[in-house]
Motif scaffolding. Structure first.
Motif, PDB file in Angstrom:
ATOM      1  N   ALA A  72      26.868  -0.851   3.754  1.00  0.00           N
ATOM      2  CA  ALA A  72      26.190   0.119   4.461  1.00  0.00           C
ATOM      3  C   ALA A  72      25.790  -0.305   5.955  1.00  0.00           C
ATOM      4  CB  ALA A  72      25.240   0.653   3.782  1.00  0.00           C
ATOM      5  N   ARG A  73      25.803   0.495   6.930  1.00  0.00           N
ATOM      6  CA  ARG A  73      25.224   0.065   8.241  1.00  0.00           C
ATOM      7  C   ARG A  73      23.738  -0.109   7.940  1.00  0.00           C
ATOM      8  NH1 ARG A  73      27.385   3.525  10.994  1.00  0.00           N
ATOM      9  NH2 ARG A  73      28.991   2.199  12.219  1.00  0.00           N
ATOM     10  N   ILE A  74      23.081  -1.378   8.783  1.00  0.00           N
ATOM     11  CA  ILE A  74      21.813  -1.725   8.499  1.00  0.00           C
ATOM     12  C   ILE A  74      20.852  -0.492   8.968  1.00  0.00           C
ATOM     13  CG2 ILE A  74      20.148  -3.115   9.336  1.00  0.00           C
ATOM     14  CD1 ILE A  74      21.560  -4.573   7.301  1.00  0.00           C
ATOM     15  N   GLY A  75      20.180  -0.094   8.324  1.00  0.00           N
ATOM     16  CA  GLY A  75      19.255   0.842   8.543  1.00  0.00           C
ATOM     17  C   GLY A  75      19.579   2.330   8.224  1.00  0.00           C
ATOM     18  N   THR A  76      21.036   2.453   7.685  1.00  0.00           N
ATOM     19  CA  THR A  76      21.437   3.911   7.164  1.00  0.00           C
ATOM     20  C   THR A  76      22.209   3.544   5.789  1.00  0.00           C
ATOM     21  OG1 THR A  76      23.126   3.540   8.542  1.00  0.00           O
ATOM     22  CG2 THR A  76      21.400   4.788   9.299  1.00  0.00           C
ATOM     23  N   PRO A  77      21.565   3.126   4.751  1.00  0.00           N
ATOM     24  CA  PRO A  77      22.276   2.924   3.529  1.00  0.00           C
ATOM     25  C   PRO A  77      22.511   4.282   3.101  1.00  0.00           C
ATOM     26  CG  PRO A  77      19.997   2.564   3.085  1.00  0.00           C
ATOM     27  CD  PRO A  77      20.096   2.364   4.510  1.00  0.00           C
ATOM     28  N   MET A  78      23.800   4.609   2.405  1.00  0.00           N
ATOM     29  CA  MET A  78      24.292   5.932   2.186  1.00  0.00           C
ATOM     30  C   MET A  78      23.626   6.280   0.779  1.00  0.00           C
ATOM     31  SD  MET A  78      28.255   5.170   2.489  1.00  0.00           S
ATOM     32  CE  MET A  78      28.766   6.545   1.743  1.00  0.00           C
ATOM     33  N   ALA A  79      23.035   7.703   0.898  1.00  0.00           N
ATOM     34  CA  ALA A  79      22.282   8.382  -0.254  1.00  0.00           C
ATOM     35  C   ALA A  79      23.250   7.995  -1.397  1.00  0.00           C
ATOM     36  CB  ALA A  79      22.116   9.778   0.128  1.00  0.00           C
ATOM     37  N   GLY A  80      22.537   7.577  -2.734  1.00  0.00           N
ATOM     38  CA  GLY A  80      23.013   7.622  -3.856  1.00  0.00           C
ATOM     39  C   GLY A  80      23.691   5.935  -3.847  1.00  0.00           C
ATOM     40  N   ASP A  81      23.834   5.099  -2.801  1.00  0.00           N
ATOM     41  CA  ASP A  81      24.292   3.914  -2.986  1.00  0.00           C
ATOM     42  C   ASP A  81      23.104   2.919  -3.601  1.00  0.00           C
ATOM     43  OD1 ASP A  81      25.575   1.278  -2.624  1.00  0.00           O
ATOM     44  OD2 ASP A  81      26.339   1.774  -0.776  1.00  0.00           O
ATOM     45  N   ALA A  82      23.080   2.852  -4.612  1.00  0.00           N
ATOM     46  CA  ALA A  82      21.927   2.004  -5.161  1.00  0.00           C
ATOM     47  C   ALA A  82      21.963   0.367  -4.773  1.00  0.00           C
ATOM     48  CB  ALA A  82      21.806   1.994  -6.561  1.00  0.00           C
ATOM     49  N   THR A  83      22.897  -0.152  -4.620  1.00  0.00           N
ATOM     50  CA  THR A  83      23.271  -1.308  -4.124  1.00  0.00           C
ATOM     51  C   THR A  83      22.584  -1.686  -2.674  1.00  0.00           C
ATOM     52  OG1 THR A  83      24.988  -1.923  -5.472  1.00  0.00           O
ATOM     53  CG2 THR A  83      24.499  -3.414  -3.765  1.00  0.00           C
ATOM     54  N   ALA A  84      23.065  -0.710  -1.940  1.00  0.00           N
ATOM     55  CA  ALA A  84      22.843  -0.702  -0.372  1.00  0.00           C
ATOM     56  C   ALA A  84      21.257  -0.238  -0.278  1.00  0.00           C
ATOM     57  CB  ALA A  84      23.615   0.162   0.550  1.00  0.00           C
ATOM     58  N   GLU A  85      20.692   0.585  -1.139  1.00  0.00           N
ATOM     59  CA  GLU A  85      19.372   0.945  -0.920  1.00  0.00           C
ATOM     60  C   GLU A  85      18.340  -0.123  -1.502  1.00  0.00           C
ATOM     61  OE1 GLU A  85      19.038   4.593  -3.230  1.00  0.00           O
ATOM     62  OE2 GLU A  85      19.889   5.710  -1.616  1.00  0.00           O
ATOM     63  N   ARG A  86      18.759  -0.761  -2.572  1.00  0.00           N
ATOM     64  CA  ARG A  86      18.017  -2.026  -2.991  1.00  0.00           C
ATOM     65  C   ARG A  86      17.946  -3.166  -1.978  1.00  0.00           C
ATOM     66  NH1 ARG A  86      20.875  -2.784  -7.075  1.00  0.00           N
ATOM     67  NH2 ARG A  86      22.418  -4.612  -6.321  1.00  0.00           N
ATOM     68  N   GLU A  87      19.281  -3.398  -1.412  1.00  0.00           N
ATOM     69  CA  GLU A  87      19.427  -4.473  -0.421  1.00  0.00           C
ATOM     70  C   GLU A  87      18.543  -4.318   0.607  1.00  0.00           C
ATOM     71  OE1 GLU A  87      23.664  -6.378  -2.205  1.00  0.00           O
ATOM     72  OE2 GLU A  87      23.572  -5.230  -0.492  1.00  0.00           O
ATOM     73  N   GLN A  88      18.580  -3.090   1.138  1.00  0.00           N
ATOM     74  CA  GLN A  88      17.825  -2.660   2.282  1.00  0.00           C
ATOM     75  C   GLN A  88      16.655  -2.058   2.055  1.00  0.00           C
ATOM     76  OE1 GLN A  88      20.261  -0.706   5.665  1.00  0.00           O
ATOM     77  NE2 GLN A  88      21.950  -1.259   4.856  1.00  0.00           N
ATOM     78  N   ALA A  89      16.059  -2.457   0.984  1.00  0.00           N
ATOM     79  CA  ALA A  89      14.692  -1.630   0.813  1.00  0.00           C
ATOM     80  C   ALA A  89      13.853  -1.922   1.905  1.00  0.00           C
ATOM     81  CB  ALA A  89      14.224  -2.327  -0.518  1.00  0.00           C
ATOM     82  N   GLY A  90      13.752  -3.168   2.807  1.00  0.00           N
ATOM     83  CA  GLY A  90      12.780  -3.463   3.742  1.00  0.00           C
ATOM     84  C   GLY A  90      12.697  -2.345   4.629  1.00  0.00           C
ATOM     85  N   ILE A  91      13.657  -1.409   4.932  1.00  0.00           N
ATOM     86  CA  ILE A  91      13.650  -0.308   6.004  1.00  0.00           C
ATOM     87  C   ILE A  91      12.817   0.666   5.460  1.00  0.00           C
ATOM     88  CG2 ILE A  91      15.936  -1.087   6.919  1.00  0.00           C
ATOM     89  CD1 ILE A  91      16.884   1.705   5.813  1.00  0.00           C
ATOM     90  N   ARG A  92      12.524   0.856   4.135  1.00  0.00           N
ATOM     91  CA  ARG A  92      11.886   2.098   3.864  1.00  0.00           C
ATOM     92  C   ARG A  92      10.680   2.478   4.363  1.00  0.00           C
ATOM     93  NH1 ARG A  92      12.898   0.385  -2.257  1.00  0.00           N
ATOM     94  NH2 ARG A  92      15.205   1.115  -2.386  1.00  0.00           N
ATOM     95  N   ARG A  93       9.712   1.107   4.704  1.00  0.00           N
ATOM     96  CA  ARG A  93       8.575   1.732   5.390  1.00  0.00           C
ATOM     97  C   ARG A  93       8.521   1.718   6.823  1.00  0.00           C
ATOM     98  NH1 ARG A  93       8.231  -0.339   1.039  1.00  0.00           N
ATOM     99  NH2 ARG A  93       7.196  -1.995   0.017  1.00  0.00           N
ATOM    100  N   ALA A  94       9.685   1.517   7.284  1.00  0.00           N
ATOM    101  CA  ALA A  94       9.746   1.493   8.775  1.00  0.00           C
ATOM    102  C   ALA A  94       9.495   2.795   9.354  1.00  0.00           C
ATOM    103  CB  ALA A  94      10.920   0.850   9.241  1.00  0.00           C
ATOM    104  N   ASP A  95       8.667   2.532  10.590  1.00  0.00           N
ATOM    105  CA  ASP A  95       8.425   3.932  11.459  1.00  0.00           C
ATOM    106  C   ASP A  95       9.745   4.514  12.313  1.00  0.00           C
ATOM    107  OD1 ASP A  95       8.520   2.673  13.893  1.00  0.00           O
ATOM    108  OD2 ASP A  95       6.514   2.383  13.733  1.00  0.00           O
ATOM    109  N   GLY A  96       9.516   5.681  12.643  1.00  0.00           N
ATOM    110  CA  GLY A  96      10.623   6.269  13.572  1.00  0.00           C
ATOM    111  C   GLY A  96      11.286   5.319  14.698  1.00  0.00           C
ATOM    112  N   ALA A  97      10.301   4.806  15.477  1.00  0.00           N
ATOM    113  CA  ALA A  97      10.685   4.158  16.539  1.00  0.00           C
ATOM    114  C   ALA A  97      11.242   2.758  16.247  1.00  0.00           C
ATOM    115  CB  ALA A  97       9.302   3.663  17.275  1.00  0.00           C
ATOM    116  N   LEU A  98      10.819   2.356  15.061  1.00  0.00           N
ATOM    117  CA  LEU A  98      11.551   0.904  14.645  1.00  0.00           C
ATOM    118  C   LEU A  98      12.966   1.142  14.431  1.00  0.00           C
ATOM    119  CD1 LEU A  98      11.801  -2.119  14.251  1.00  0.00           C
ATOM    120  CD2 LEU A  98      10.503  -1.715  12.120  1.00  0.00           C
ATOM    121  N   LEU A  99      13.028   2.499  13.480  1.00  0.00           N
ATOM    122  CA  LEU A  99      14.654   2.738  13.062  1.00  0.00           C
ATOM    123  C   LEU A  99      15.425   3.115  14.176  1.00  0.00           C
ATOM    124  CD1 LEU A  99      13.753   4.706   9.716  1.00  0.00           C
ATOM    125  CD2 LEU A  99      14.704   2.239   9.856  1.00  0.00           C
TER     126      LEU A  99
END
Length: 167
Positions: A72-99
């Motif tokens: 998945a593109r960094i910052g946009t893991p596909m919904a339901g892709d547990a692997t990408a969501e786990r690997e990119q967990a660090g973006i979860r709390r990022a604010d809109g400007a950072l994203l």
């Protein structure tokens, strides 16, 4: 006798089609999967990780594109892709400007290199991924290809270890 985890034994004993399917879940490059499969039986975890490293070293630019296609593109893991969501967990709390900055930097990188930015995102925050993206953007294509190869190897190592650990 070597102490082999059950998961490694099961993987080594899998029929060719099942093994290929499992390996393609780790890395979407068919050449990588074929090369790693050809290295079995693996006497231990280290041998399987070494097979990953050796296979990554042989991938052509096209093979690397196949491998990157599974991410998945960094910052946009596909919904339901547990692997990408786990690997990119660090973006979860990022604010809109950072994203937004991450998306803009991704677009500039893709325009320059013709493929999505790839980094081992496990354990990284959105800010550190953005900093790495900006740091790598000035690279030439050959340098970036080798960095990407190393990042893919690290991602594969993590995925292989998760598979063997049953997590």
């Amino acid at each position: 006798m070597t102490n082999r985890p059950h998961a490694l034994d099961a993987l080594a004993a899998a029929d060719a089609a099942d093994l290929t399917a499992i390996l393609l879940e780790i890395c979407s490059s068919p050449r990588w999967a074929t090369t790693v499969a050809a290295a079995r039986p693996w006497p231990d975890r280290e041998a399987l990780l070494a097979a990953n490293e050796a296979a990554m070293a042989t991938l052509t630019t096209e093979d690397l594109r196949d491998a990157m296609a599974g991410h998945a593109r960094i910052g946009t893991p596909m919904a339901g892709d547990a692997t990408a969501e786990r690997e990119q967990a660090g973006i979860r709390r990022a604010d809109g400007a950072l994203l937004d900055a991450l998306h803009e930097a991704n677009a500039a990188y893709e325009a320059k290199f013709g493929h999505a930015f790839l980094i081992c995102a496990t354990g990284r925050t959105a800010a550190t991924m953005l900093a790495a993206l900006r740091e790598r953007h000035p690279n030439d294509a050959a340098t970036e290809t080798e960095i990407t190869r190393g990042e893919l190897r690290r991602i594969n190592d993590i995925r292989i270890n998760r598979l063997l650990d049953g997590s």
